[in-house]
Design a protein around this motif. Structure first.
Motif, PDB file in Angstrom:
ATOM      1  N   ILE A 214       0.814  -1.211   0.000  1.00  0.00           N
ATOM      2  CA  ILE A 214       0.000   0.000   0.000  1.00  0.00           C
ATOM      3  C   ILE A 214       0.852   1.267   0.000  1.00  0.00           C
ATOM      4  O   ILE A 214       0.411   2.329  -0.451  1.00  0.00           O
ATOM      5  CB  ILE A 214      -0.972  -0.016   1.205  1.00  0.00           C
ATOM      6  N   LYS A 215       2.088   1.203   0.489  1.00  0.00           N
ATOM      7  CA  LYS A 215       2.925   2.413   0.552  1.00  0.00           C
ATOM      8  C   LYS A 215       3.253   2.942  -0.835  1.00  0.00           C
ATOM      9  O   LYS A 215       3.569   4.134  -0.990  1.00  0.00           O
ATOM     10  CB  LYS A 215       4.202   2.133   1.336  1.00  0.00           C
ATOM     11  N   TYR A 216       3.181   2.088  -1.852  1.00  0.00           N
ATOM     12  CA  TYR A 216       3.442   2.534  -3.223  1.00  0.00           C
ATOM     13  C   TYR A 216       2.176   2.979  -3.938  1.00  0.00           C
ATOM     14  O   TYR A 216       2.237   3.626  -4.983  1.00  0.00           O
ATOM     15  CB  TYR A 216       4.103   1.404  -4.021  1.00  0.00           C
ATOM     16  N   VAL A 217       1.033   2.633  -3.374  1.00  0.00           N
ATOM     17  CA  VAL A 217      -0.242   2.946  -4.034  1.00  0.00           C
ATOM     18  C   VAL A 217      -0.660   4.387  -3.781  1.00  0.00           C
ATOM     19  O   VAL A 217      -1.124   5.087  -4.680  1.00  0.00           O
ATOM     20  CB  VAL A 217      -1.335   1.972  -3.540  1.00  0.00           C
ATOM     21  N   LEU A 218      -0.502   4.843  -2.533  1.00  0.00           N
ATOM     22  CA  LEU A 218      -0.899   6.212  -2.184  1.00  0.00           C
ATOM     23  C   LEU A 218       0.281   7.151  -2.419  1.00  0.00           C
ATOM     24  O   LEU A 218       1.363   6.949  -1.861  1.00  0.00           O
ATOM     25  CB  LEU A 218      -1.351   6.268  -0.723  1.00  0.00           C
ATOM     26  N   PRO A 219       0.106   8.160  -3.235  1.00  0.00           N
ATOM     27  CA  PRO A 219       1.237   8.980  -3.691  1.00  0.00           C
ATOM     28  C   PRO A 219       1.813   9.895  -2.610  1.00  0.00           C
ATOM     29  O   PRO A 219       1.114  10.332  -1.700  1.00  0.00           O
ATOM     30  CB  PRO A 219       0.636   9.808  -4.828  1.00  0.00           C
ATOM     31  N   GLU A 220       3.088  10.178  -2.727  1.00  0.00           N
ATOM     32  CA  GLU A 220       3.765  11.192  -1.920  1.00  0.00           C
ATOM     33  C   GLU A 220       3.632  12.510  -2.688  1.00  0.00           C
ATOM     34  O   GLU A 220       4.389  12.797  -3.623  1.00  0.00           O
ATOM     35  CB  GLU A 220       5.232  10.791  -1.736  1.00  0.00           C
TER      36      GLU A 220
END
Length: 580
Positions: free
Chosen positions: A296-302
């Motif tokens: 999930i850390k790669y799914v929600l953008p920074e």
């Protein structure tokens, strides 16, 4: 679970058959046959245990699982007998070696016949159990390919969901935690920040996160928000789809057509595109697996707009994984202090009124057993609020807490929530954790001694390049990280000296251990134990212990606690005991 018993036995058979114990070819072949049958039947065990634990399951299923478990124990005993008589043969070669083999074999002709006969009986029994599995509709995991048992899925009901709707007036001790979390969420750096709330089941992680999520300041600060229940049996596509829908709903926008039919890649693309220019907050409640966060850390953008991600978890390892993000906070939720525990209990048990003087002593004893666990305090107080304000009645409740957790509908939520942590354990940790049931209440266990006991019981499986002690330490660390085992003491370099389990968790695994014939505890108030068991725990009194053991030929070990005089039975050479 039967899975524990059969897995342990199968591992021992595999180890046995890998060595050079080939003295009796016929017996060896039959043992190999049992091993093959057990490997096959393991494919049904997860499904069988799940069926056996359902309240509405048939008595036939329960009987099948019980017979399988007891048969596994008989096989384990037979393996030990086989090793005792035949595994230590001479290894010399030539004529001298042949003579040594003959001299070694002659005294063992009678036991070899007896073992061969027992092996034949057990092989027939295992075969019949395998055939009977189809009667109860068990689905082989080999056939499913994924290792899951789709034919036995039970509709998921989250036992903690009702806690989302608890009124503020009923909550005690979370205001400081709430203020700290809100500050982390609405203030600070513009970079995406990840916050993990970590603690054992029942500590109030859900309540805390929901009160923060619903706070007016939070609602006004973020452009869109989502509350997602992950649990043990999540589907990533459903998680992504729910985040998208809640983001659109938060902004009162129409959910795009086709969202329900999108595949995983399309959902990720849609979610990233939509949230790229927005300050979002997502709470992922009840995360169990490290893999979830790594995905999930790669799914929600920074997007450097002050977005926030919150996860709640029982697993320290999952909670600590957020350190991979440059901006993160870890909030380790602690148990309520005694004053707050008492305040919360009185709110529930006496509807906010003061505790009657005659009930104060027993009420304090009940609150102490909750050890600052808010869910337990609320449930206990609620259960007692329905009873007569009578000291004898309340004492009876406290004395029978183990059975109350099993049968009292007011306490059902505690049992379910705490049992989830046990159910999530891999098989190699379940035996180790159940072993804590053998120790008395509030007992601080020396970790070195515990590790040696695990090894002696055969719970620790070797790993290449590691000693059994090192593997066992890994097991203990994992149980601690899963918030199942608490540290009692450590030294200045952080080495674990002693540990214990929460009193209510001990009550739950004590019932589970007795149900599985895993162990039995005999205390001062018990006179005997009616049933079979593998391990015994004698606490303070040795009355009727000898008679009880004589009725249980399958017993493998006895631990003595606070015993002044050791019974004569324990002083013989046939039984080794440990006294604490």
């Amino acid at each position: 679970m039967a899975e524990i018993a059969v897995t342990v036995v199968t591992d021992r058979l595999l180890s046995l058959l890998a060595d050079e114990a080939r003295l009796l070819r016929g017996v060896h072949t039959e043992v190999e046959g049992i091993k093959t049958e057990l490997l096959y039947i393991q494919a049904f065990l997860k499904d069988a245990d799940a069926k056996a634990e359902k309240r509405d399951t048939s008595q036939g299923v329960k009987t099948w699982v019980q017979e399988l478990r007891e048969t596994a124990y008989c096989i384990e005993d037979l393996v030990d007998e086989y090793i005792l008589h035949f595994a230590n043969r001479p290894h010399r070669r030539g004529v001298l070696g042949f003579l040594c083999k003959i001299s070694h074999l002659l005294p063992k002709l009678k036991p070899s016949h007896e073992i061969a006969s027992k092996v034949q009986d057990l092989k027939l029994k295992v075969g019949k159990l395998k055939e009977a599995s189809s009667t109860y509709g068990f689905v082989s995991s080999f056939e499913l390919g994924s290792g899951s048992c789709s034919g036995t899925s039970v509709p998921w009901h989250d036992p903690g969901v009702t806690s989302l709707f608890i009124e503020d007036a009923e909550i005690v001790g979370i205001e400081s935690h709430k203020g700290e979390l809100i500050k982390w969420l609405v203030e600070g750096a513009p970079e995406r920040t990840v916050i993990s709330v970590v603690g054992m089941g029942g500590l109030g992680k859900t309540i805390l996160a929901k009160k923060v999520y619903d706070n007016k300041r939070m609602v006004e600060h973020f452009d869109c928000h989502a509350w997602i229940t992950v649990s043990q049996s999540f589907k990533m596509e459903d998680v992504l789809r729910n985040v998208i829908k809640q983001f659109y709903q938060a902004r009162k926008e129409s959910i795009p057509d086709g969202t329900d039919s999108m595949d995983e890649m399309s959902l990720i693309t849609r979610l990233r595109e939509y949230s790229e220019d927005k300050r979002y907050v997502v709470v992922f409640y009840d995360v169990w697996k490290l893999e979830f966060w790594r995905f999930i850390k790669y799914v929600l953008p920074e997007n450097k707009r002050g977005s926030r991600i919150v996860i709640t978890t029982r697993n320290v390892e999952v909670g600590s994984a957020v350190k991979e993000s440059s901006f993160h906070y870890i909030h380790n939720l602690q148990a309520l202090p005694p004053e707050s525990s008492w305040e919360l209990f009185c709110k529930k048990a006496f509807r906010g009124c003061c505790c009657p003087p005659e009930l104060e002593e027993i009420s304090l004893a009940i609150v102490k057993r909750c050890e600052g666990l808010p869910l337990a305090i609320v449930a206990m107080g609620g259960a007692l609020s329905t009873k007569e304000k009578n000291e004898l009645e309340w004492q009876k409740f406290n004395d029978s807490l183990g059975s109350q957790l099993e049968s009292n509908p007011h306490l059902e939520s505690i049992t379910k929530i705490l049992s989830l942590s046990y159910d999530d354990l891999p098989h190699y940790l379940k035996s180790c954790f159940l072993y804590f049931a053998i120790f008395p209440e509030d007992y601080s266990i020396n970790c070195g001694r515990l590790i040696r006991l695990w090894i002696a019981e055969g719970f620790v499986k070797g790993k290449k390049g590691m000693t059994l002690e090192q593997v066992a330490k890994e097991y203990l660390t994992e149980l601690i990280h899963r918030s199942l085992v608490q540290l009692s003491d450590g030294d200045y370099v952080g080495k674990i000296r002693s540990c214990r389990v929460h009193d209510l968790m001990r009550e739950i695994i004590l019932r589970k251990a007795e149900e599985l014939s895993f162990c039995w505890a005999l205390g001062e108030e018990d006179s005997s134990f009616d049933g079979k068991f593998r391990r015994g725990s004698v606490q303070k009194s040795t009355d009727n212990v000898v008679e009880t053991i004589n009725r249980n030929p399958q017993i493998r070990s006895i631990l003595l606690f606070d015993i002044d005089a050791v019974p004569m039975l324990f002083t013989g050479t046939s039984l080794t005991t440990l006294s604490f």
